[in-house]
Design an enzyme around this catalytic site. Structure first.
Site, mmCIF file in Angstrom:
data_model
loop_
_atom_site.group_PDB
_atom_site.id
_atom_site.type_symbol
_atom_site.label_atom_id
_atom_site.label_comp_id
_atom_site.label_asym_id
_atom_site.label_seq_id
_atom_site.Cartn_x
_atom_site.Cartn_y
_atom_site.Cartn_z
ATOM 1 N N SER A 177 0.787 -1.223 0.000
ATOM 2 C CA SER A 177 0.000 0.000 0.000
ATOM 3 C C SER A 177 0.823 1.280 0.000
ATOM 4 O O SER A 177 1.602 1.513 -0.910
ATOM 5 C CB SER A 177 -0.954 -0.041 1.194
ATOM 6 O OG SER A 177 -1.835 1.031 1.162
ATOM 7 N N HIS A 178 0.686 2.063 1.061
ATOM 8 C CA HIS A 178 1.338 3.368 1.134
ATOM 9 C C HIS A 178 2.810 3.263 1.524
ATOM 10 O O HIS A 178 3.502 4.273 1.537
ATOM 11 C CB HIS A 178 0.603 4.223 2.161
ATOM 12 C CG HIS A 178 0.485 3.532 3.484
ATOM 13 N ND1 HIS A 178 -0.366 2.467 3.666
ATOM 14 C CD2 HIS A 178 1.132 3.715 4.636
ATOM 15 C CE1 HIS A 178 -0.237 2.020 4.909
ATOM 16 N NE2 HIS A 178 0.665 2.764 5.523
ATOM 17 N N ASP A 183 -2.840 6.342 -3.257
ATOM 18 C CA ASP A 183 -1.662 5.684 -2.686
ATOM 19 C C ASP A 183 -1.145 4.542 -3.573
ATOM 20 O O ASP A 183 -1.612 4.355 -4.698
ATOM 21 C CB ASP A 183 -1.951 5.179 -1.274
ATOM 22 C CG ASP A 183 -2.861 3.965 -1.257
ATOM 23 O OD1 ASP A 183 -3.659 3.815 -2.206
ATOM 24 O OD2 ASP A 183 -2.765 3.161 -0.308
ATOM 25 N N ASP A 241 -1.500 1.313 -3.780
ATOM 26 C CA ASP A 241 -2.417 0.320 -4.351
ATOM 27 C C ASP A 241 -3.771 0.907 -4.718
ATOM 28 O O ASP A 241 -4.701 0.170 -5.051
ATOM 29 C CB ASP A 241 -2.578 -0.870 -3.402
ATOM 30 C CG ASP A 241 -3.176 -0.475 -2.059
ATOM 31 O OD1 ASP A 241 -2.989 0.692 -1.651
ATOM 32 O OD2 ASP A 241 -3.821 -1.323 -1.424
ATOM 33 N N ASP A 250 -6.165 2.521 -3.004
ATOM 34 C CA ASP A 250 -7.372 2.504 -2.173
ATOM 35 C C ASP A 250 -7.504 3.740 -1.281
ATOM 36 O O ASP A 250 -8.529 3.951 -0.667
ATOM 37 C CB ASP A 250 -7.476 1.207 -1.345
ATOM 38 C CG ASP A 250 -6.273 0.958 -0.459
ATOM 39 O OD1 ASP A 250 -5.334 1.778 -0.477
ATOM 40 O OD2 ASP A 250 -6.265 -0.075 0.239
ATOM 41 N N ARG A 251 -6.461 4.566 -1.222
ATOM 42 C CA ARG A 251 -6.565 5.784 -0.412
ATOM 43 C C ARG A 251 -6.795 7.007 -1.290
ATOM 44 O O ARG A 251 -6.469 6.985 -2.480
ATOM 45 C CB ARG A 251 -5.283 6.016 0.385
ATOM 46 C CG ARG A 251 -5.009 4.938 1.390
ATOM 47 C CD ARG A 251 -3.843 5.335 2.278
ATOM 48 N NE ARG A 251 -3.599 4.298 3.254
ATOM 49 C CZ ARG A 251 -2.948 4.475 4.398
ATOM 50 N NH1 ARG A 251 -2.449 5.668 4.679
ATOM 51 N NH2 ARG A 251 -2.780 3.485 5.241
ATOM 52 N N LYS A 279 -11.607 0.092 0.476
ATOM 53 C CA LYS A 279 -11.657 1.527 0.282
ATOM 54 C C LYS A 279 -11.202 1.816 -1.139
ATOM 55 O O LYS A 279 -10.557 0.978 -1.755
ATOM 56 C CB LYS A 279 -10.819 2.252 1.329
ATOM 57 C CG LYS A 279 -9.370 1.799 1.467
ATOM 58 C CD LYS A 279 -8.769 2.437 2.713
ATOM 59 C CE LYS A 279 -7.272 2.211 2.814
ATOM 60 N NZ LYS A 279 -6.929 1.039 3.624
HETATM 61 C C1 VG1 Z 1 -2.944 1.817 8.461
HETATM 62 C C2 VG1 Z 1 -4.108 2.752 8.683
HETATM 63 C C3 VG1 Z 1 -5.424 2.002 8.564
HETATM 64 C C4 VG1 Z 1 -5.489 1.317 7.193
HETATM 65 C C5 VG1 Z 1 -4.262 0.438 6.991
HETATM 66 C C6 VG1 Z 1 -4.215 -0.136 5.587
HETATM 67 O O1 VG1 Z 1 -2.941 0.807 9.436
HETATM 68 O O2 VG1 Z 1 -4.014 3.366 9.935
HETATM 69 O O3 VG1 Z 1 -6.493 2.899 8.729
HETATM 70 O O4 VG1 Z 1 -6.644 0.524 7.096
HETATM 71 O O5 VG1 Z 1 -3.076 1.208 7.179
HETATM 72 O O6 VG1 Z 1 -4.166 0.896 4.649
HETATM 73 P P1 VG1 Z 1 -1.994 0.847 10.738
HETATM 74 O O7 VG1 Z 1 -2.250 -0.447 11.441
HETATM 75 O O8 VG1 Z 1 -0.613 1.018 10.240
HETATM 76 O O9 VG1 Z 1 -2.442 2.037 11.510
HETATM 77 V V1 VG1 Z 1 -3.417 0.650 3.151
HETATM 78 O O10 VG1 Z 1 -3.922 1.882 2.216
HETATM 79 O O11 VG1 Z 1 -3.231 -0.939 3.142
HETATM 80 O O12 VG1 Z 1 -4.144 0.231 2.186
HETATM 81 CO CO CO Z 2 -3.572 1.378 0.275
#
Ligand code: VG1
Ligand code: CO
Length: 541
Positions: free
Chosen positions: A113-114, A277, A279, A281-282, A376
Site C-alpha cells: 500500500s502506502h 496511494d 495500491d 485505495d486511499r 476503500k
Molecule cells: C494503516 C491505517 C489504517 C489502514 C491500513 C491499511 O494501518 O491506519 O487505517 O486501514 O493502514 O491501509 P496501521 O495499522 O498502520 O495504523 V493501506 O492503504 O493498506 O491500504
Molecule cells: Co492502500
C-alpha cells in the site's frame, strides 16, 4: 505437467497485520518465504481445488516474480482458474470489483500500500474473500496457524506465464485469464456517477491536479479523468506506475504529496487536487488553499452522497474506524442514520456492508469507500467529490465552510512516532492501559477526562469479537485522543496518536493550534516524549 512437493518448515513472524502480511521486500525474496505464506493461505481458506481466484498487485518491485510463484502454486493445488490483471497489475479496489463481478471465490492482492517499494523497501500480500473484502480475522488466524505447522508446499515446474497479452492461457490444467485492469472498474464508476455532469464540468474549464504518485492509480485516472471525462491532458501527474514509486512514499497526505500541496497552495492553483496511494485505495482531497482532512471528507460525502446517481436513494448507514473523527457521526445523527465505529482496518467494514447496515465507510488514514466494492477506493472518492462539486458548483473551501456552519467543525490531526523501539512502545501502551480505570474525572493539563477505555468491538452481524483495538480517552467538551500501535509497519513500532476537538462556532483555527491542549493532556498522561526519545512526531497529518 509435474507437481513438485517441496519440503519446508515454518518461518517465524508470518502473522497478517492490519492489512495482510507486510515485510521488507528482501524478506519476501528469501527462499521459501512467499511460498510458505501462499501455501498457508490455501490451507487457511480450506484449499483452492476447483476454485476461481483473482490475482494482481500494485506493480511494486517483486510484484511480477511473486505473481508467477502464485500462479504456479495455485495450479499445483488444483485451482480451476485465475483472473490476472494485464502485466500483473490491479489496484486494490479494482481487484475487489473483479472478485465480485466475475463471481470468483477470492483473490490474492500484492501490495504494501502506502509503504515505499523497492528491493530495500516493503512488500505485502493479502487474501480477499468471495465478497471482495479482506479476509476477516477468523480467516487470517487460520492462515497464521498454517504458517506455524507447514511442512511442504506444492508448485509446478513451468516457464513464466506471459501476462502481457489479453486473453486465456493455461498452466497445467488451470486457466489463466489476463484481463484489462481498468475496463471493469471504469464501467462500475460510470454506473455510480453522473459522467455527463462531470464532462460538462471539465468542458467549462474546470482544472484538476491528480497525483498518482507513480503508483497503480495512474492508468485508471488517465482513462477515467482524462479520456472519458475530458479533463485536460496532463491533469494526471506521475501517472506511470514504477516499481519504486520514483523513490517516494506513495502515501497521499500533505507530508508525502508535497508536489500536489505546492500546486494547490501556489499561485494559479487548479480548482481541485487529489492523490492516491500505492495500491489505489486511499485518497487525498485538496481544494485551492484548502486541504480536507479525511475525517471531514467522510462527513462531507455522507452529507452529500445523494447528489450522485448511485446513491440517490440515500444511505443505509455510515461506519468509521474508531480513531476516525466523530464528524461523520454528527451527519448521521442529523439525518437519523445509523453510524458504527469499528476497529482500524477495512476488514471490519465487510459485514456491515454485506448486511446492508452501512453504505458508506471511512478511515482517518485517507480511506473512503462504499458498498460498490469491499475495499476503500481512492478514485471512487475523487469522483464522488467531483460529482458533488459538479452539482453544487462551489469551491472546495466553500463546501467545507458550509459543512462546518451546519454541523460544527471537528479539528483533527494524527501524530505518528515511527520506528521507535518496540519495547518502549509496548511499555507506554501497557502502562496507560493499566491506568485507564483511574483516569475518568481527573484534570490533566486543564482538561477533564470524561471516559477512558481500551476499545473492543463486537461485530453486530456475526458476533465476532476484537479486543485491545486502541486506547480511547475522552475529555469534557468534546475532545478525544486515541493511541494505538500500527499494524502495517515493517520496522520497530509505530505509535499513532489521534487528536480531535469539536468546536461549534470557531472554524478558522490552525488544527495544530486548536489541538494543542489535547496534545498537552496526552503528553502529561502518557509521557510520549520521554518514552519514545523523540521531541516531536515524525509525521503529522
Ligand atoms: C494503516 C491505517 C489504517 C489502514 C491500513 C491499511 O494501518 O491506519 O487505517 O486501514 O493502514 O491501509 P496501521 O495499522 O498502520 O495504523 V493501506 O492503504 O493498506 O491500504
Ligand atoms: Co492502500
Amino acid at each position: 505437467m509435474q507437481v513438485t512437493r517441496v519440503a519446508t518448515q515454518p518461518i517465524e513472524g508470518q502473522k497478517p497485520g492490519t492489512s495482510g502480511l507486510r515485510k521488507k521486500t528482501r524478506v519476501f525474496m528469501q527462499a521459501g518465504y512467499l511460498e510458505n505464506f501462499v501455501q498457508s493461505i490455501w490451507t487457511g481458506i480450506g484449499g483452492v481445488d476447483g476454485r476461481v481466484l483473482v490475482v494482481g498487485g500494485d506493480g511494486r518491485y517483486f510484484n511480477d516474480a511473486a505473481i508467477q510463484v502464485i500462479l504456479r502454486m495455485a495450479a499445483a493445488s488444483g485451482a480451476a482458474k485465475v483472473i490476472v490483471g494485464q502485466g500483473g497489475l490491479l489496484s486494490t479496489p479494482a481487484a475487489s470489483n473483479l472478485i465480485r463481478k466475475r463471481g470468483a471465490d477470492g483473490g490474492v492482492i500484492l501490495s504494501a500500500s502506502h509503504n515505499p517499494g523497492g528491493p530495500e523497501e516493503d512488500f505485502g500480500i493479502k487474501y480477499n474473500m468471495a465478497n471482495g473484502g479482506p479476509a476477516p480475522e477468523a480467516v487470517t488466524d487460520e492462515i497464521y496457524a498454517a504458517t506455524q505447522s507447514i511442512d511442504h508446499y506444492l508448485t509446478l515446474e513451468t516457464p513464466d506465464i506471459d501476462l502481457s497479452t489479453l486473453g486465456e492461457t493455461r498452466v497445467g490444467a488451470m486457466v489463466v485469464v489476463v484481463v484489462d485492469p481498468v475496463a471493469d472498474y471504469a464501467t462500475l464508476m460510470e454506473d455510480l456517477f453522473d459522467f455527463n455532469a462531470l464532462r460538462d464540468l471539465f468542458a467549462s474549464g474546470y482544472r484538476i491536479h491528480f497525483d498518482a504518485m507513480h503508483a497503480i492509480t495512474g492508468p485508471y485516472a488517465v482513462d477515467i479523468l482524462e479520456n472519458r471525462l475530458g479533463a485536460a491532458k496532463g491533469s494526471v501527474k506521475n501517472a506511470i506506475p514504477l516499481p519504486d514509486f520514483g523513490g517516494g512514499h506513495p502515501d497521499p497526505n500533505p507530508v508525502w504529496a508535497k508536489e500536489l500541496m505546492a500546486a494547490m497552495y501556489g499561485a494559479d492553483a487548479p480548482d481541485f487536487g487529489a492523490a492516491s496511494d500505492g495500491d489505489g485505495d486511499r485518497n487525498m482531497i485538496v481544494g485551492k488553499s484548502c486541504y480536507v482532512t479525511p475525517s471531514d471528507s467522510l462527513a462531507v460525502l455522507a452529507a452529500n452522497a445523494h447528489r450522485a446517481p448511485g446513491y440517490a436513494g440515500g444511505l443505509k448507514g455510515v461506519a468509521r474506524s474508531m480513531p476516525t473523527s466523530c464528524a461523520v457521526d454528527r451527519v448521521a445523527e442529523a439525518s437519523g442514520m445509523a453510524s458504527y465505529a469499528t476497529p482500524t482496518g477495512w476488514k471490519f467494514f465487510g459485514n456491515l456492508l454485506d448486511a446492508g447496515l452501512a453504505t458508506l465507510c471511512g478511515e482517518e488514514s485517507a480511506g473512503t469507500g462504499s458498498d460498490h466494492v469491499r475495499e476503500k477506493d481512492g478514485l471512487w472518492a475523487v469522483l464522488m467529490w467531483l460529482n458533488i462539486l459538479a452539482v453544487k458548483r462551489m469551491s472546495v473551501a466553500n463546501v467545507m465552510a458550509e459543512h462546518w456552519a451546519e454541523f460544527g467543525r471537528t479539528y483533527y490531526s494524527r501524530h505518528d512516532y515511527e520506528a521507535i523501539a518496540s519495547q518502549a512502545a509496548n511499555g507506554l501502551m501497557d502502562d496507560l492501559r493499566a491506568a485507564l480505570p483511574a483516569i475518568p474525572g481527573q484534570q490533566v493539563a486543564g482538561l477533564t477526562v470524561s471516559a477512558a477505555d481500551d476499545f473492543s468491538y463486537t461485530d453486530p452481524v456475526d458476533g465476532s469479537h476484537a479486543a485491545r483495538q486502541g486506547i480511547q480517552i475522552s475529555f469534557e467538551g468534546g475532545a478525544r485522543v486515541v493511541l494505538r500501535l500500527s499494524g502495517t509497519g515493517t520496522e520497530g513500532a509505530t505509535l499513532r496518536i489521534y487528536l480531535e476537538r469539536f468546536d461549534a462556532h470557531d472554524f478558522g483555527q490552525d488544527p495544530q493550534v486548536a489541538l494543542a491542549p489535547v496534545a498537552a493532556a496526552i503528553e502529561a498522561l502518557a509521557g510520549i516524549k520521554a518514552r519514545s526519545g523523540r521531541d516531536a512526531p515524525d509525521v503529522i497529518t
